[in-house]
Design a protein around this motif. Structure first.
Motif, PDB file in Angstrom:
ATOM      1  N   ARG B 819       0.850  -1.182   0.000  1.00 49.04           N
ATOM      2  CA  ARG B 819       0.000   0.000   0.000  1.00 49.04           C
ATOM      3  C   ARG B 819       0.889   1.237   0.000  1.00 49.04           C
ATOM      4  NH1 ARG B 819      -5.274   0.712   3.779  1.00 49.04           N
ATOM      5  NH2 ARG B 819      -5.994   2.705   2.994  1.00 49.04           N
ATOM      6  N   PHE B 820       0.516   2.206  -0.801  1.00 44.25           N
ATOM      7  CA  PHE B 820       1.233   3.488  -0.847  1.00 44.25           C
ATOM      8  C   PHE B 820       0.765   4.314   0.346  1.00 44.25           C
ATOM      9  CE2 PHE B 820       1.332   7.909  -2.717  1.00 44.25           C
ATOM     10  CZ  PHE B 820       2.703   8.062  -2.599  1.00 44.25           C
ATOM     11  N   VAL B 821       1.675   4.595   1.281  1.00 51.32           N
ATOM     12  CA  VAL B 821       1.302   5.291   2.522  1.00 51.32           C
ATOM     13  C   VAL B 821       2.263   6.450   2.789  1.00 51.32           C
ATOM     14  CG1 VAL B 821       0.280   3.264   3.639  1.00 51.32           C
ATOM     15  CG2 VAL B 821       2.726   3.708   3.887  1.00 51.32           C
ATOM     16  N   PRO B 822       1.829   7.432   3.560  1.00 48.83           N
ATOM     17  CA  PRO B 822       2.723   8.561   3.873  1.00 48.83           C
ATOM     18  C   PRO B 822       3.598   8.270   5.087  1.00 48.83           C
ATOM     19  CG  PRO B 822       0.527   9.024   4.678  1.00 48.83           C
ATOM     20  CD  PRO B 822       0.448   7.687   4.044  1.00 48.83           C
ATOM     21  N   ILE B 823       4.176   7.094   5.104  1.00 48.65           N
ATOM     22  CA  ILE B 823       5.114   6.729   6.175  1.00 48.65           C
ATOM     23  C   ILE B 823       6.376   6.250   5.497  1.00 48.65           C
ATOM     24  CG2 ILE B 823       5.602   5.067   7.994  1.00 48.65           C
ATOM     25  CD1 ILE B 823       2.646   4.973   8.627  1.00 48.65           C
ATOM     26  N   LYS B 824       7.475   6.802   5.930  1.00 43.37           N
ATOM     27  CA  LYS B 824       8.729   6.402   5.290  1.00 43.37           C
ATOM     28  C   LYS B 824       9.268   5.150   5.976  1.00 43.37           C
ATOM     29  CE  LYS B 824      12.808   8.272   3.222  1.00 43.37           C
ATOM     30  NZ  LYS B 824      13.567   9.461   2.889  1.00 43.37           N
ATOM     31  N   ALA B 825       9.504   4.124   5.195  1.00 47.75           N
ATOM     32  CA  ALA B 825       9.991   2.862   5.760  1.00 47.75           C
ATOM     33  C   ALA B 825      11.466   2.991   6.095  1.00 47.75           C
ATOM     34  CB  ALA B 825       9.787   1.735   4.753  1.00 47.75           C
ATOM     35  N   ALA B 826      11.837   2.332   7.202  1.00 49.18           N
ATOM     36  CA  ALA B 826      13.265   2.291   7.530  1.00 49.18           C
ATOM     37  C   ALA B 826      13.963   1.394   6.516  1.00 49.18           C
ATOM     38  CB  ALA B 826      13.420   1.723   8.936  1.00 49.18           C
ATOM     39  N   ALA B 827      15.221   1.703   6.291  1.00 46.22           N
ATOM     40  CA  ALA B 827      15.971   0.877   5.341  1.00 46.22           C
ATOM     41  C   ALA B 827      16.023  -0.555   5.854  1.00 46.22           C
ATOM     42  CB  ALA B 827      17.373   1.438   5.192  1.00 46.22           C
ATOM     43  N   ASP B 828      15.767  -1.497   4.974  1.00 56.64           N
ATOM     44  CA  ASP B 828      15.764  -2.905   5.381  1.00 56.64           C
ATOM     45  C   ASP B 828      17.051  -3.556   4.905  1.00 56.64           C
ATOM     46  OD1 ASP B 828      13.253  -5.393   5.536  1.00 56.64           O
ATOM     47  OD2 ASP B 828      15.398  -5.734   5.387  1.00 56.64           O
ATOM     48  N   PRO B 829      17.871  -4.039   5.875  1.00 53.98           N
ATOM     49  CA  PRO B 829      19.164  -4.606   5.458  1.00 53.98           C
ATOM     50  C   PRO B 829      19.021  -5.824   4.561  1.00 53.98           C
ATOM     51  CG  PRO B 829      18.741  -4.979   7.797  1.00 53.98           C
ATOM     52  CD  PRO B 829      17.649  -4.086   7.314  1.00 53.98           C
ATOM     53  N   SER B 830      17.889  -6.524   4.651  1.00 54.21           N
ATOM     54  CA  SER B 830      17.735  -7.718   3.807  1.00 54.21           C
ATOM     55  C   SER B 830      17.144  -7.387   2.435  1.00 54.21           C
ATOM     56  CB  SER B 830      16.849  -8.746   4.518  1.00 54.21           C
ATOM     57  OG  SER B 830      15.588  -8.176   4.789  1.00 54.21           O
ATOM     58  N   GLY B 831      16.953  -6.100   2.184  1.00 57.95           N
ATOM     59  CA  GLY B 831      16.513  -5.698   0.844  1.00 57.95           C
ATOM     60  C   GLY B 831      15.026  -5.833   0.596  1.00 57.95           C
ATOM     61  N   GLN B 832      14.248  -6.009   1.652  1.00 62.49           N
ATOM     62  CA  GLN B 832      12.801  -6.121   1.470  1.00 62.49           C
ATOM     63  C   GLN B 832      12.209  -4.747   1.149  1.00 62.49           C
ATOM     64  OE1 GLN B 832      11.028  -8.871   1.540  1.00 62.49           O
ATOM     65  NE2 GLN B 832      12.215 -10.369   2.679  1.00 62.49           N
ATOM     66  N   THR B 833      11.078  -4.781   0.462  1.00 62.86           N
ATOM     67  CA  THR B 833      10.461  -3.527   0.023  1.00 62.86           C
ATOM     68  C   THR B 833       9.534  -2.965   1.099  1.00 62.86           C
ATOM     69  OG1 THR B 833      10.530  -4.312  -2.243  1.00 62.86           O
ATOM     70  CG2 THR B 833       9.006  -2.514  -1.782  1.00 62.86           C
ATOM     71  N   GLY B 834       9.717  -1.700   1.425  1.00 61.99           N
ATOM     72  CA  GLY B 834       8.792  -0.983   2.302  1.00 61.99           C
ATOM     73  C   GLY B 834       8.741  -1.516   3.722  1.00 61.99           C
ATOM     74  N   SER B 835       7.667  -1.114   4.422  1.00 58.58           N
ATOM     75  CA  SER B 835       7.478  -1.557   5.803  1.00 58.58           C
ATOM     76  C   SER B 835       6.344  -2.588   5.847  1.00 58.58           C
ATOM     77  CB  SER B 835       7.132  -0.352   6.675  1.00 58.58           C
ATOM     78  OG  SER B 835       5.977   0.284   6.160  1.00 58.58           O
TER      79      SER B 835
END
Lengths: 101, 938
Positions: B819-835
């Motif tokens: 879902r496109f949301v106005p929350i910025k996801a933290a960087a995921d070290p395993s390369g997963q997309t978004g939160s």
């Protein structure tokens, strides 16, 4: 679903819960053992291609399988599953020795 | 002879019954992947599927769906059953074709056939037809709701019909068989064009029957046959509509409504044909009469296409290409949506574009008037880098590197004609045809799509020393390869029997052997040359060559006659016939035994249930962007047929590059409101803003996306640049965009979970990496700029990074969609997309999702299915990990348990994705349950 949640920046303030379940460990062990069997099987097949023109075609798969095996050893150490770790290490050492021959 | 006829009929129907039972026992219980979902949805509501359409197939399937009764879930079962039954009929006509050919060899002219001869002929039919039943590619199409089964039926029946004609060619009224063939061919156009490839073989039968053999005669016949093929393919199918469209345009420009000119033109054709038939009959001009009647019946069959226009005018939700005017119909028939590929002469992949020419003018109909939308631009390539018979033409980087690999080009070396031919033979012929041929008659390694690796998709015989010559030592194969249900080994038996039949056929009846050979060659070579396939096809293409496999099965059948002939020199004729029959029945038996487990799709509901899960990942009234066949067509099926989540609007990003699709998305469909794009038709009509390049204007910082959309859609000359050719077009002045977030609207519309409201950002800022945007990108940007969080927007997890426009930082996984949301996801070290929206995702995956019956050990999941399941394992792991991070270990373990229950090792074999599952089980029992990356925070 439980409603107790913690924000990532608040970890220090919260005592983290855990499941003290033998069952979970056993399930983890069971997956680890099964994956070890699968990848050992694969590696033995890749080994059988050693010295043939086909070996190059499985280099990527070989490296991935070896990496998975190492990861399995690391995982088994997470919960101090010594018997499993020793067994996996032994199998891995044998495989590695065969590859380096 | 009476005895033979009786035997032949009863045996034929017995073979039909066996084939029907086999196919009906192994059909998928619901829609299948790829375009089956689209076909079933199109059939059920008589909608318009992808070009060039299959109107007859849709109408016949629609009739079948009436037998589904009140339970719409049985609709796909009925369409699949239709394929199964048509395939069984194909087998029946294969049987009768083989016996018609075999009797000419086995029976002695003007003598009553002996029992041994009858047995030999019928056994030939049985073995050949059953072998065809169990061929890998034909069986695959027979158990799903696609067009290939029905198309193969038409091929089999026209070949049978021409041999019927051959038997009675000297009798009065024999010409009715020719007219029947023309009508069947006309009908087949409404299913698939493959059937037209029979024309040369049919012409050869005609020639051999009517004229004494000479090579010159054969050559002339071939020439005429190819002309007929071209006339039908280009002159009738496209040409008829092309002329009609031009006349319609002329009438329309003179003030008449759309279709007036086309109707007048059709009436003229009809009148001319009627008069011609009347005249030729009256004047006893038999040849002219036959030609005109055949043409009339071919056209009559082709009129099934009227359904496309009639239904398109009703604007159903699925209305691909919107062929409701003559020009749109022409584009639909010409498959313009898929672009061109060079065939006779064209560019190598390294040819530079040195200019462009204008093709035919395109028209669209607005308010009942044809409006020109610009001429089609045809690029001109550097003639020094063009060649006859171009095979390596695609400029896509991954294609170019594969071209080099297959054709032996090293480094930056330019492709030469020798490389071109090497690619043709090594990839297009060997890899993309002979490999399939061997699958069908020698055996198949597995159903993993192969691109040349020794581990995937090769042919295999089951004879170790032969297989090891091609694939390396086979003695230590892992269980996963040895026990793969799709590993089918026939030990060369079908191939050898077919070769025996081929040799015997040539020895005994060279003319008919040439007919079968021509059928084989046409259904291979013509397809290979016409398709001109690039490397890395999205799927295996063996189903396209079922016609060639059918031709070879005729020879497998004749193999029985060959063996009986050989044996009768050593034993009584009847014993020889019986022994040959028993020996040769081993061939279809082995094929059936080996193929059953992987062709049996019973109990499997994955395509339907995965579609259900995509839709149920979305909030009410959502928009979900999808990309490929497998994340679009099953969703169309489940919405259109089963009425599931019709509030969600599925938008396929490939189609979003077309104006007609945008028009349709702007209309209400079922419960789904129109998607609020702000661009009007003129701003996105084809030829306008198809491609918007980036021109760096040194814009500082992030620009408001609404302003950028306004700039791109502006007609102000200052918002445009001029090309070398003098054309003005809009451009992108920056790649950095900003969307102001209305927090109240976000909260009011439940865009984020309540606990996350504090994370809502003031602005969404993102930068695209491409130096251009396509029309689909423009529409996405328009929607997210103006949506104001009223409509939930999702991207299917299978869309792929290229289409995410670098919005991933604002993606939140809720299941099978971000879902496109106005929350910025933290960087995921395993390369997963978004939160991860854990609460929503937990509810979706644990309570709402359906699992396609994957836990049933009787279910076989082919590689395509297994690839889809990887998304689920990944999602289970992601959700569990997030729950651990949120201090919910019990829930985390429940999620892992669910993963094991729904996708057990037996049906979804454990693989690398299970590493994380094991790790999470361990971590759930630890107080320091967080992954290393987050431990640092503590």
């Amino acid at each position: 679903m439980h409603c107790l949640t913690v924000c990532r920046s608040c970890f220090n303030d919260v005592e983290l819960k855990k499941t003290d379940s033998k069952e979970s460990i056993e399930k983890g062990n069971s997956i680890v053992k099964r994956l070890a069997d699968i990848y050992q099987n694969d590696l033995q097949y890749y080994l059988s291609l050693k010295g043939t023109p086909y070996a190059k075609g499985v280099e990527r798969e070989t490296n991935q399988a070896l990496a998975v095996f190492q990861e399995l050893i690391r995982l088994s150490k997470l919960k101090d599953q010594k018997a499993i770790t020793d067994d996996l290490q032994k199998r891995f050492d044998q495989l590695e020795a065969q590859y380096s021959r | 002879m009476k005895q033979y006829t009786k035997f032949n009929n009863i045996s034929g129907w017995a073979v039909f019954a066996i084939a029907a039972w086999v196919f009906l026992s192994t059909i998928e219980m619901t829609g299948s992947f790829w375009d089956c979902g689209e076909f079933i949805a199109a059939a059920y509501k008589l909608q318009i599927g992808h070009p060039p359409g299959a109107p007859l197939f849709l109408m016949l399937s629609r009739i079948m769906t009436l037998f589904a009764g009140a339970d719409v879930k049985d609709v796909p079962l009925m369409v699949n059953a239709f394929s199964a039954i048509m395939s069984a009929f194909a087998v029946l006509f294969t049987f009768w074709t083989i016996t018609a050919i075999a009797r000419k060899i086995v029976f002695v002219k003007n003598q009553e056939p002996t029992l041994a001869q009858i047995l030999t002929v019928v056994a030939s039919g049985v073995v050949g037809a059953l072998a065809f039943t169990f061929t890998d590619s034909f069986w695959f199409s027979a158990v799903e709701g696609g067009v290939y089964a029905t198309s193969q039926f038409f091929t089999c029946i026209v070949v049978w019909a021409v041999f019927k004609w051959e038997n009675v060619a000297d009798e009065k009224h024999s010409i009715r068989w020719i007219i029947l063939i023309a009508y069947l061919m006309g009908l087949s156009i409404g299913v698939h064009l493959l059937n037209l490839l029979c024309i040369p073989a049919l012409a050869l039968v005609y020639y051999f029957r009517k004229y004494p053999f000479s090579w010159m005669g054969v050559a002339k016949t071939m020439g005429i046959a190819l002309v007929i093929l071209m006339v039908v393919q280009y002159g009738i199918i496209a040409g008829f509509v092309n002329i009609g469209a031009k006349i319609d345009l002329w009438f329309n420009q003179s003030g008449s409504s759309l279709w007036t000119g086309f109707v007048v033109y059709s009436l003229i054709i009809l009148a001319a044909l009627t008069y011609g038939i009347y005249y030729s009959q009256k004047k006893q001009k038999a040849l002219l009469n036959t030609i005109l009647l055949s043409f009339a019946f071919l056209l009559l069959g082709y009129t099934s296409y009227a359904q496309i226009v009639v239904r398109s005018l009703a604007n159903p939700p699925m209305d691909e290409n919107n062929p409701e005017n003559a020009f749109a119909l022409l584009g639909y028939l010409n498959r313009e949506q898929y672009g061109d590929r060079p065939l006779g002469y064209g560019q190598y992949y390294d040819a530079k574009v040195v200019g462009q020419t204008e093709g035919a003018m395109s028209y669209t109909a607005i308010d009942g008037k044809y409006i020109p939308t610009g001429a089609k631009v045809i690029p001109e390539y550097d003639p020094a880098r063009c060649t006859v018979f171009p095979r390596m033409y695609s400029r896509e980087p991954n294609h170019v590197s594969a071209y080099k690999e297959w054709s032996g080009i090293k480094g930056e070396q330019k492709p030469e004609f020798s490389n071109n031919l090497k690619y043709f033979f090594s990839y297009q012929m060997n890899h993309m045809f002979w490999r399939y041929f061997m699958w069908n008659f020698v055996g198949r390694q597995n159903d993993i799509q192969g691109h040349g690796s020794i581990l995937k998709g090769n042919w295999i015989s089951g004879i170790p020393f032969i297989d090891s010559m091609f694939l390396g030592p086979q003695d230590k194969l892992p269980d996963s390869m040895k026990n793969n249900k799709a590993r089918n080994t026939f030990y060369f038996l079908p191939l050898l029997l077919g070769l025996a039949g081929l040799v015997y056929h040539y020895k005994k009846d060279m003319n008919n052997a040439n007919v079968v050979m021509l059928l084989f060659i046409m259904t291979v070579l013509a397809i290979v040359i016409y398709l001109n396939q690039t490397p890395y096809q999205p799927r295996e293409r063996d189903y396209a060559y079922a016609g060639a496999f059918y031709a070879f099965c005729i020879w497998i059948g004749l193999g029985v006659a060959a063996i009986a002939d050989a044996l009768k020199k050593r034993m009584p004729e009847t014993t020889a016939a019986m022994l040959a029959t028993l020996l040769c029945l081993v061939v279809p038996t082995v094929m059936a035994k080996e193929g059953w487990d992987d062709h049996n799709r019973s109990y499997r509901y994955t395509s339907r249930d995965f579609a259900y899960n995509y839709l149920n990942s979305c909030a009410p009234n959502a928009v979900i962007f999808t990309n490929g066949d497998n994340d679009t067509f099953p969703l169309w099926y489940i919405q259109d047929v089963e009425g599931v989540r019709t509030d969600v609007r599925v938008i396929n990003l490939s189609l979003l590059n077309t104006d007609w699709y945008i028009d349709q998305i702007k209309r209400k469909a079922y419960e789904s409101d129109p998607v609020p794009f702000t661009l009007n038709t003129k701003q996105y009509v084809q030829g306008t803003r198809d491609y918007i390049p980036f021109y760096d204007r040194s814009v500082q910082g992030y620009s408001d996306l609404k302003d950028i959309i306004e700039f791109i859609t502006s007609d102000n000359p200052e918002a445009k640049v001029r090309s070398e050719g003098g054309d003005e077009f809009n451009y992108l002045p920056t790649k950095k965009f900003r969307i102001k977030v209305d927090k109240q609207a976000v909260i009011k519309n439940n865009v984020v979970e309540a606990k996350d409201t504090s994370k809502i950002v003031d602005y969404i800022e993102f930068e695209i990496s491409k130096n251009y945007i396509m029309k689909a990108d423009l529409m996405i940007l328009d929607l997210i700029a103006h949506n104001d969080w009223t409509r939930p927007i999702y991207f299917a997890v299978t869309v792929g990074n290229d289409s995410y426009l670098n919005l991933e930082n604002y993606f939140q996984t809720e299941g099978l969609a971000y879902r496109f949301v106005p929350i910025k996801a933290a960087a995921d070290p395993s390369g997963q997309t978004g939160s991860v929206a854990a609460e929503r995702m937990y509810d979706n995956m644990m309570n709402k999702f359906m699992w396609g019956n994957m836990k049933d050990e009787r279910v076989y999941l082919d590689q395509n299915n297994l690839n889809m399941t990887m998304n689920f394992r990944n999602n289970f792991a992601r959700l569990s990990e997030t729950l651990l991070q949120e201090n919910e270990p019990d829930s985390a373990v429940k999620v892992l348990d669910k993963c094991l229950v729904e996708m057990p090792d037996k049906t979804v074999p454990y693989n690398i994705m299970m590493l994380r599952i094991a790790e999470l089980y361990y971590r759930s029992t630890m107080s320091n349950a967080l992954p290393d990356s987050l431990q640092i925070l503590l």
